[in-house]
Design a protein around this motif. Sequence first.
Motif, short mmCIF file in Angstrom:
data_model
loop_
_atom_site.label_atom_id
_atom_site.label_comp_id
_atom_site.label_asym_id
_atom_site.label_seq_id
_atom_site.Cartn_x
_atom_site.Cartn_y
_atom_site.Cartn_z
N PHE A 129 0.05 15.67 7.63
CA PHE A 129 -0.48 14.98 6.46
C PHE A 129 -1.70 14.13 6.81
O PHE A 129 -2.11 13.29 6.01
CB PHE A 129 0.59 14.07 5.82
N LYS A 130 -2.27 14.34 7.99
CA LYS A 130 -3.33 13.43 8.44
C LYS A 130 -4.59 13.52 7.59
O LYS A 130 -5.38 12.59 7.55
CB LYS A 130 -3.66 13.71 9.91
N GLY A 131 -4.84 14.61 6.89
CA GLY A 131 -6.05 14.72 6.09
C GLY A 131 -5.93 14.19 4.69
O GLY A 131 -6.91 14.16 3.94
N ARG A 132 -4.77 13.77 4.28
CA ARG A 132 -4.56 13.36 2.91
C ARG A 132 -4.86 11.88 2.68
O ARG A 132 -4.94 11.45 1.54
CB ARG A 132 -3.11 13.64 2.50
N ILE A 133 -4.95 11.11 3.73
CA ILE A 133 -5.16 9.67 3.58
C ILE A 133 -6.41 9.30 4.36
O ILE A 133 -6.54 9.65 5.54
CB ILE A 133 -3.95 8.87 4.10
N TYR A 166 0.84 -1.21 0.00
CA TYR A 166 0.00 0.00 0.00
C TYR A 166 0.86 1.25 0.00
O TYR A 166 0.59 2.22 -0.74
CB TYR A 166 -0.92 -0.03 1.22
N VAL A 167 1.91 1.27 0.82
CA VAL A 167 2.78 2.45 0.90
C VAL A 167 3.49 2.67 -0.43
O VAL A 167 3.62 3.81 -0.92
CB VAL A 167 3.79 2.29 2.05
N GLN A 168 3.94 1.59 -1.07
CA GLN A 168 4.62 1.74 -2.36
C GLN A 168 3.67 2.18 -3.46
O GLN A 168 4.00 3.07 -4.26
CB GLN A 168 5.28 0.41 -2.73
N GLU A 169 2.47 1.60 -3.47
CA GLU A 169 1.52 1.97 -4.54
C GLU A 169 1.06 3.42 -4.41
O GLU A 169 0.93 4.14 -5.41
CB GLU A 169 0.30 1.05 -4.48
N PRO A 218 6.94 9.64 1.97
CA PRO A 218 7.25 10.98 2.53
C PRO A 218 6.31 11.39 3.66
O PRO A 218 6.65 12.26 4.46
CB PRO A 218 7.11 11.90 1.33
N PHE A 219 5.11 10.76 3.72
CA PHE A 219 4.14 11.16 4.74
C PHE A 219 4.35 10.43 6.08
O PHE A 219 3.77 10.83 7.09
CB PHE A 219 2.71 10.89 4.25
N LEU A 220 5.15 9.37 6.07
CA LEU A 220 5.31 8.54 7.27
C LEU A 220 6.50 9.01 8.11
O LEU A 220 7.55 9.39 7.57
CB LEU A 220 5.51 7.07 6.89
N GLN A 221 6.31 9.00 9.42
CA GLN A 221 7.39 9.39 10.34
C GLN A 221 8.49 8.33 10.35
O GLN A 221 9.66 8.64 10.45
CB GLN A 221 6.82 9.57 11.75
N ARG A 278 -3.98 -2.42 17.94
CA ARG A 278 -4.33 -2.51 16.52
C ARG A 278 -3.12 -2.09 15.70
O ARG A 278 -2.34 -1.24 16.11
CB ARG A 278 -5.54 -1.61 16.18
N TYR A 279 -3.00 -2.66 14.49
CA TYR A 279 -1.91 -2.30 13.60
C TYR A 279 -2.18 -0.92 13.00
O TYR A 279 -3.26 -0.68 12.44
CB TYR A 279 -1.77 -3.33 12.48
N VAL A 280 -1.21 -0.01 13.08
CA VAL A 280 -1.37 1.36 12.58
C VAL A 280 -0.07 1.79 11.91
O VAL A 280 0.96 1.13 12.03
CB VAL A 280 -1.72 2.33 13.72
N LEU A 281 -0.17 2.97 11.19
CA LEU A 281 0.99 3.57 10.55
C LEU A 281 1.35 4.85 11.29
O LEU A 281 0.46 5.65 11.63
CB LEU A 281 0.71 3.88 9.09
N PRO A 282 2.65 5.14 11.53
CA PRO A 282 3.05 6.40 12.16
C PRO A 282 3.09 7.54 11.12
O PRO A 282 4.08 7.73 10.42
CB PRO A 282 4.44 6.07 12.71
N LEU A 283 2.02 8.28 11.03
CA LEU A 283 1.86 9.32 10.00
C LEU A 283 2.21 10.68 10.58
O LEU A 283 1.89 10.98 11.74
CB LEU A 283 0.40 9.33 9.51
N LYS A 284 2.92 11.49 9.78
CA LYS A 284 3.21 12.85 10.21
C LYS A 284 1.90 13.63 10.36
O LYS A 284 1.02 13.55 9.51
CB LYS A 284 4.12 13.55 9.21
N SER A 285 1.78 14.37 11.43
CA SER A 285 0.51 15.02 11.77
C SER A 285 0.03 16.00 10.69
O SER A 285 -1.18 16.14 10.46
CB SER A 285 0.63 15.75 13.11
#
Length: 787
Positions: free
Chosen positions: A209-213, A179-182, A187-190, A200-207
């Motif tokens: 960029f939280k509205g883009r995904i 998913y990250v590659q596609e 660049p959005f992940l910390q 729960r499994y989660v992704l560390p997203l930069k704050s």
Amino acid sequence: MDTRSLQLLEFPKVLGYLADFSVSVPGRRASMALTPLADMELLSERQGLLAECLELRRDAVFDLSEFPSLDGLFESLGGESVPLDLDALFAIQDVLIQAGQAREALAPREAPRGVPEPARPLLGRMAEAAPVPKKTMAALARCLAPDGGLRDESSPELFSARAEIRAIHRRCTRQVKDYVQEQGLSPFLQDDFMTISSDRYVLPLKSNFKGRIPGIIHDYSQTGETCYFEPFFLVEVNNRLQELKKEEREAEAKVLAALTLLCRQEWEALTASYRLLVELDVLFACAALAEAMGGVIPEVGANEPVRLPGARHPLLILGRSGGGAVVPQDIVLEPQHRALIISGANAGGKTVCLKTLGLLALMAFSGLAVPAAAGCSLPFWRKIFVFLGDEQSLEDHLSTFTAQIRHVSRAWPQVDETTLVLLDEFGAGTDPAQGAALAQAVVDGLLEKNAWLAAATHFPALKAYGLSKSGVRAACMLFDPAGKKPLYRLAYDQVGASVALDVAREHGLPEEILERAHRYLLLEGADSTSILDRLNELALRKQEELDELSAQKAEEKKKTARIRERFEKRLASLLDEVREASREISRSYQEGRLGRKQAQKALAEAGKRLIEEQAAVDPAPGTPAKPAVADFESLAPGDAVHLQSWNKSGRVLDKDLKRRMLKVDMGGVCIWVDARDAAAPSGGDSRPGGGGWSMKSDSEPSGRSPVASFVLDLRGRRADEAVAELAVFLDESVIKGRTQLEIVHGKGTGALRREVHDFLRASPQVASYCLAPADRGGDGMTMVELA
């Protein structure tokens, strides 16, 4: 035992030192709870266990490590309660593992002949008495993992749930990476990895960029720069993960409940294993304390004397850190004495002697070693009453004297022949004349009750009483005649001066006061200082002479031991030389360099040389001289003789005047021997019973030398002992010129027979060997033909 006496003698302090040597919390508690035993059999068993523990520590066979306390846990197991958690189960497993190691170390060893050899029987029986919770041990080993959790194999449900959880983890990792590659989300992940938030499994997203995904935000980092974001495609997977986590927890709870049930079912065995470790911890602490004090195990019994040579106060030993040595005291009462009256200078050690006697008795009756020299012993006192120091009490309106009287009055009805009473300055709190009379009356009363007594006093009347009263022994604490300082040494059958004026001078009292006090003594005619000083000087000289004699005696023993050791080494060296010579003769005979008669003659000469060399070696002092050779002409049939070569006695049956030989009957076995080998009877055969050598011989009618068959019985021997004895037997047989031997090894498992045959096969002295015929022992005996 009187608790007040335990406190006055500072027995709890000794237990405190004992507890410091324990490795576990329950062991320390049990050490502090140790009390003198009232049963002689229990005490004897306790001393035996301590002796075996000391041996165990010296051999470094087994040692305890720290183990957890299970006291509260066993209380919960006794009734209905919630299942045990993993910490409790791991604690139980730790205890059971150590208990198993202890059983293995203390179990009787298997000797080579297959018979159990209980090297430490008391410890072995104690370990065997604790049943093994086999089901619990096996279940814990199967279910508990080294990482502190439960193994997957604990149950099918747990294995299935964890296997699916691992599969979900692998699937999620792969899906997130794709998913990250596609989507080009790197660049959005910390951080370039997946993590877990709120289970729960989660992704560390930069704050920013939280509205883009599209997805769900579960939490933020402490700095707020990272939000933990769950993409929508992971929602279903995470929901399934939560279901599996719940199944895992339910499966783990079932496993814990099953393990707890097993623990309840084997609760008694669990308790026994735990108590075994606690008891071993206390015993090992007792052994460590004995080593720290240089202690020995005393003989205790109803008829044992008071004998404490080299006694030292344990608190003086254990409390010293680099200080001077503790002066030992010989606290001894002869069999005719029942009481000890100690006099001497203030601060000279009288009270310490009393406390040492009382405290060492408490330690001995508690199964502890005592800091004294070897050979110490004590009567088995069931009660010890102590009256020490100033016991006045303002709260109870008691003066020193009334407090002493009250305590003695309370204890008096309980005093009997199994009682020790310690009196320190009894009667000192009142008029000296009346106090001395009262003290003598109390001692009289105690002797009438057949009680044991030790008292310290400054009363002149009581000092004279100690010298004159039957059943009482006087002693004094010595002091330096020149410096007027105490030496802390005890001298018997002597009274000592109090030297109060010298002690006062030592502690800074003005000289004018001391001079005035001295004048008062002269006016009252009470100054006996010069007489007592002279007696002290004589006692000190006597004690120094006794010490010198003891040192000389010890040195003489050492010299005798060294001479005897040199003597034995010389004899061993001679025997080795003759054995080597006999082997060389045997090899020469086998190789054809010597004929049979020449070989026999050479062997006989080698044996003769050994006898001559032995006679030439000066025996060590104390070694019994060899008996003189019997007069051949005066010997007649029926006379008793002792054969020196074989250390056996017998009776003369016949004489060969021409060859100067004797026919001797040794317990039904007849043999012709050289007259020079016969001596006066030595009082019996000194060979040990069970096994050993014997001879069977038949005299030839022609008067020639008898044909002798020697028998060696090895039954009951260990393999190493049997081989060593067989080697000596072969050498002696070769020296004596014998050719036929019989080795009795028994049937059994055949192990001893194999060892014997292996040795015979490698021996150059043996020409051949075979098993005996069935009518003569069969495979239980081997017949040997020497070269």
